[in-house]
Design an enzyme around this catalytic site. Structure first.
Site, PDB file in Angstrom:
ATOM      1  N   HIS A  47       2.388   8.754   4.188  1.00  0.00           N
ATOM      2  CA  HIS A  47       1.502   9.893   4.488  1.00  0.00           C
ATOM      3  C   HIS A  47       2.217  10.857   5.435  1.00  0.00           C
ATOM      4  O   HIS A  47       2.106  12.066   5.294  1.00  0.00           O
ATOM      5  CB  HIS A  47       0.203   9.415   5.131  1.00  0.00           C
ATOM      6  CG  HIS A  47      -0.829   8.933   4.160  1.00  0.00           C
ATOM      7  ND1 HIS A  47      -1.533   9.795   3.351  1.00  0.00           N
ATOM      8  CD2 HIS A  47      -1.290   7.695   3.861  1.00  0.00           C
ATOM      9  CE1 HIS A  47      -2.396   9.099   2.602  1.00  0.00           C
ATOM     10  NE2 HIS A  47      -2.252   7.819   2.887  1.00  0.00           N
TER      11      HIS A  47
ATOM     12  N   ASP B  58       2.199   2.724   3.376  1.00  0.00           N
ATOM     13  CA  ASP B  58       1.371   3.880   3.047  1.00  0.00           C
ATOM     14  C   ASP B  58       1.298   4.868   4.206  1.00  0.00           C
ATOM     15  O   ASP B  58       1.460   6.078   4.022  1.00  0.00           O
ATOM     16  CB  ASP B  58      -0.030   3.399   2.678  1.00  0.00           C
ATOM     17  CG  ASP B  58      -0.959   4.520   2.264  1.00  0.00           C
ATOM     18  OD1 ASP B  58      -0.667   5.167   1.240  1.00  0.00           O
ATOM     19  OD2 ASP B  58      -1.968   4.757   2.951  1.00  0.00           O
TER      20      ASP B  58
ATOM     21  N   THR C 242      -7.926  -2.063   1.825  1.00  0.00           N
ATOM     22  CA  THR C 242      -7.311  -3.041   0.922  1.00  0.00           C
ATOM     23  C   THR C 242      -7.741  -4.480   1.225  1.00  0.00           C
ATOM     24  O   THR C 242      -8.274  -5.158   0.338  1.00  0.00           O
ATOM     25  CB  THR C 242      -5.772  -2.897   0.919  1.00  0.00           C
ATOM     26  OG1 THR C 242      -5.460  -1.548   0.572  1.00  0.00           O
ATOM     27  CG2 THR C 242      -5.110  -3.851  -0.057  1.00  0.00           C
TER      28      THR C 242
ATOM     29  N   SER D 116      -7.102   3.674  -1.561  1.00  0.00           N
ATOM     30  CA  SER D 116      -6.937   2.225  -1.419  1.00  0.00           C
ATOM     31  C   SER D 116      -8.210   1.454  -1.741  1.00  0.00           C
ATOM     32  O   SER D 116      -8.146   0.349  -2.267  1.00  0.00           O
ATOM     33  CB  SER D 116      -6.489   1.891   0.002  1.00  0.00           C
ATOM     34  OG  SER D 116      -5.186   2.368   0.190  1.00  0.00           O
TER      35      SER D 116
ATOM     36  N   ASP E 260       0.857  -1.185   0.000  1.00  0.00           N
ATOM     37  CA  ASP E 260       0.000   0.000   0.000  1.00  0.00           C
ATOM     38  C   ASP E 260       0.893   1.236   0.000  1.00  0.00           C
ATOM     39  O   ASP E 260       1.785   1.350   0.829  1.00  0.00           O
ATOM     40  CB  ASP E 260      -0.925  -0.010   1.228  1.00  0.00           C
ATOM     41  CG  ASP E 260      -2.150   0.854   1.011  1.00  0.00           C
ATOM     42  OD1 ASP E 260      -1.988   2.042   0.658  1.00  0.00           O
ATOM     43  OD2 ASP E 260      -3.272   0.341   1.187  1.00  0.00           O
TER      44      ASP E 260
ATOM     45  N   ASP F  94      -0.908  -0.336  -4.673  1.00  0.00           N
ATOM     46  CA  ASP F  94      -2.232   0.190  -5.045  1.00  0.00           C
ATOM     47  C   ASP F  94      -2.143   1.622  -5.554  1.00  0.00           C
ATOM     48  O   ASP F  94      -3.018   2.097  -6.262  1.00  0.00           O
ATOM     49  CB  ASP F  94      -3.238   0.037  -3.899  1.00  0.00           C
ATOM     50  CG  ASP F  94      -2.807   0.734  -2.617  1.00  0.00           C
ATOM     51  OD1 ASP F  94      -1.642   1.186  -2.528  1.00  0.00           O
ATOM     52  OD2 ASP F  94      -3.642   0.837  -1.705  1.00  0.00           O
ATOM     53  N   HIS F  95      -1.060   2.323  -5.164  1.00  0.00           N
ATOM     54  CA  HIS F  95      -0.791   3.693  -5.600  1.00  0.00           C
ATOM     55  C   HIS F  95       0.495   4.126  -4.927  1.00  0.00           C
ATOM     56  O   HIS F  95       0.923   3.489  -3.948  1.00  0.00           O
ATOM     57  CB  HIS F  95      -1.924   4.653  -5.194  1.00  0.00           C
ATOM     58  CG  HIS F  95      -2.315   4.514  -3.740  1.00  0.00           C
ATOM     59  ND1 HIS F  95      -1.503   4.947  -2.712  1.00  0.00           N
ATOM     60  CD2 HIS F  95      -3.389   3.937  -3.150  1.00  0.00           C
ATOM     61  CE1 HIS F  95      -2.092   4.655  -1.558  1.00  0.00           C
ATOM     62  NE2 HIS F  95      -3.221   4.025  -1.794  1.00  0.00           N
TER      63      HIS F  95
END
Ligand SMILES: [Zn+2]
Length: 500
Positions: free
Chosen positions: A279, A275, A145, A92, A51, A318-319
């Site tokens: 952030h 992820d 997810t 997500s 993620d 996922d990104h």
């Protein structure tokens, strides 16, 4: 057949034409081999999702360790676009729904198309095939997810409904983080305790490491999480873990052991905290979690080595998150990845434990300086040109300003968002300064729209070479599972192939 065509072609009397055809015939046996192999299906299917793991997260991890990641050494490598149905920069929920079901959907939707019609996931398809199914995540197991593989709800925030979907999924193994709303505290229509329902449906709930490690195939369905859930029911960051914690590679290895059976299995493993670290712009936490994610993939690679003709392993993100890049204007062309090793705790542990205790006791910036040096390696005295870890005067000034904001408990407003995001000002400034010294840059506290890398090894892996969209990851896996490579809707009476 092809050989006969070749022989016929050889009879053509024109020498020049014969030479051209000879060259063509020489290549044809290779093609027939490929055709023979293509119907092979994978009995054991792994999907690993990092993620927030784009190319920069992978590249920064490799640069920091000085070693190629296992995922980068896989024979098939692709570039994957991630956009959502209704927004260029995805989240997500929409991305995992595409990866799980092969359909593009809207931001925050879980396992449903843009019209809220439930779409069947590859995990559910695997279950229908008689395979065992496992879902592992380092964040809460009902987070977007993992949820996109077993739940069909209008928004990712419906944790209670997602928890009930988990309890009635019939999947065989859940591991990693905990559940956010099993009793329905935040639900408009509570459905009872999802953990009780899981027990009724035959799940053993295991949170003790000793009991977890002792689990054996034949023990039945398992719902397990690490005893210490650091933030948002998630596993702790790798750098904050103690030997009492169950690591992501350990959850993955146990899942493989529990799922292994003659009918095959599907296992999804998410590195969710990559992820969360991005952030917050904490490169060290992101890198060490990416490394644990890569180590989890190595568990699957060991299984693949024992079953090379029946196994597919796919790894994707996922990104991207944070707009991380390998380069920073302040260091011009220089990179000093080793300085990241000076950081001993994640931004989360620093904020929740060290800074919290400091605030309770009270103290000046002078009192905080030795704590900063101990936890992040940054120094306040000496020559910044001679010692990478020494802060320049203007950097020490940035830290002092952030420290004062933290101590005053000021909320971040307006343009200050660019300085601190929604994080504690001191914690985020510390990781920013350390990351900048390493020669790493961040451009956002949110996801970005850059494509991600997808890697694969095993049966059908070659179809993951090239450039494609995230929804294609799902349909490629369906094909390799021997299914029609099209999204399917979930209906009351069964399933039908989507018309698009
Ligand atoms: Zn995110």
């Amino acid at each position: 057949m092809l050989n006969r065509i070749c022989r016929l072609r050889m009879l053509v009397p024109l020498v020049l034409m014969g030479l051209v055809l000879l060259a063509g015939c020489a290549q044809e046996p290779v093609k027939t081999e490929a055709v023979k192999e293509s119907p092979k299906t994978a009995k054991y299917v792994f999907l690993f999702i990092g993620d927030g793991m784009g190319l920069p997260q992978r590249a920064a991890t490799a640069a920091y360790t000085g070693k190629q990641l296992a995922i980068d050494a896989m024979p098939a490598q692709g570039i994957t676009t991630t956009f959502a149905n209704d927004r260029f920069i995805t989240g997500s929920a929409a991305s995992a729904t595409a990866l799980a079901s092969g359909i593009k959907t809207n931001i925050n939707y879980i396992g449903v198309d843009p019209e809220f019609k439930p779409v069947k996931t590859i995990a559910e398809m695997a279950k229908e095939q008689g395979k065992k199914v496992g879902i592992v995540s380092s964040v809460s197991i009902d987070h977007a997810t993992p949820a996109a593989f077993y739940a069909h709800v209008k928004t990712r925030k419906m944790y209670h409904e997602i928890d009930h979907a988990l309890a009635s999924s019939g999947f065989d193994f859940f591991g990693g983080g905990g559940l956010k709303d099993p009793t329905g505290r935040k639900s408009k229509a509570p459905m009872g305790d999802a953990l009780n329902k899981a027990r009724e449906n035959g799940y053993s709930i295991v949170t003790d490491k000793g009991a977890f490690m002792a689990l054996k195939p034949g023990d039945g369905k398992v719902l397990s999480w690490n005893k210490w859930l650091q933030d948002g029911q998630a596993m702790p960051y790798v750098m904050d873990m103690t030997p009492d914690d169950i690591t992501l590679p350990e959850f993955t290895a146990k899942a493989i052991e529990m799922l292994d059976n003659d009918e095959g299995f599907f296992l999804m493993v998410e590195g969710g905290k990559i992820d969360w670290a991005c952030h917050a712009n904490d490169a060290t936490a992101s890198i060490l979690n990416t490394l644990a994610f890569d180590d989890s993939v190595k568990q699957a690679l060991a299984f693949y080595d024992a079953h090379p003709d029946e196994t597919l392993i796919v790894v994707t993100g996922d990104h991207e998150c944070g707009g991380l890049t390998l380069g920073f204007a302040g260091t011009k062309y220089a990179s000093h990845f080793q300085v990241l090793g000076g950081q001993k705790v994640s931004f989360q542990k620093f904020t929740d434990e060290i800074l919290k205790a400091f605030k309770e006791e009270g103290g000046s910036f002078e009192d905080m300086k030795p704590i900063i040096t101990a936890q992040f390696g940054l120094k306040f005295d000496g020559d910044p040109k001679a010692d990478q870890m020494v802060l320049a005067e203007f950097q020490a000034g940035e830290l002092k300003a952030a420290f004062e904001r933290s101590m005053n408990g000021e909320t971040v407003k307006g343009g200050d968002y660019l300085l601190y995001g929604e994080y504690d000002p001191l914690s985020v400034t510390l990781t920013h300064l350390l990351n900048q010294k390493a020669g790493l840059g961040w451009t956002s506290y949110k996801h970005t729209g850059v494509p991600v890398s997808t890697s694969a090894v095993g049966v059908g892996a070659e179809s993951f070479n090239g450039s494609y969209d995230n929804k294609d990851v799902a349909t490629k896996i369906m094909a390799i599972m021997g299914l029609e490579p099209k999204p399917q809707y979930v209906t009351a009476t069964g399933t039908r192939v989507a018309s698009n």
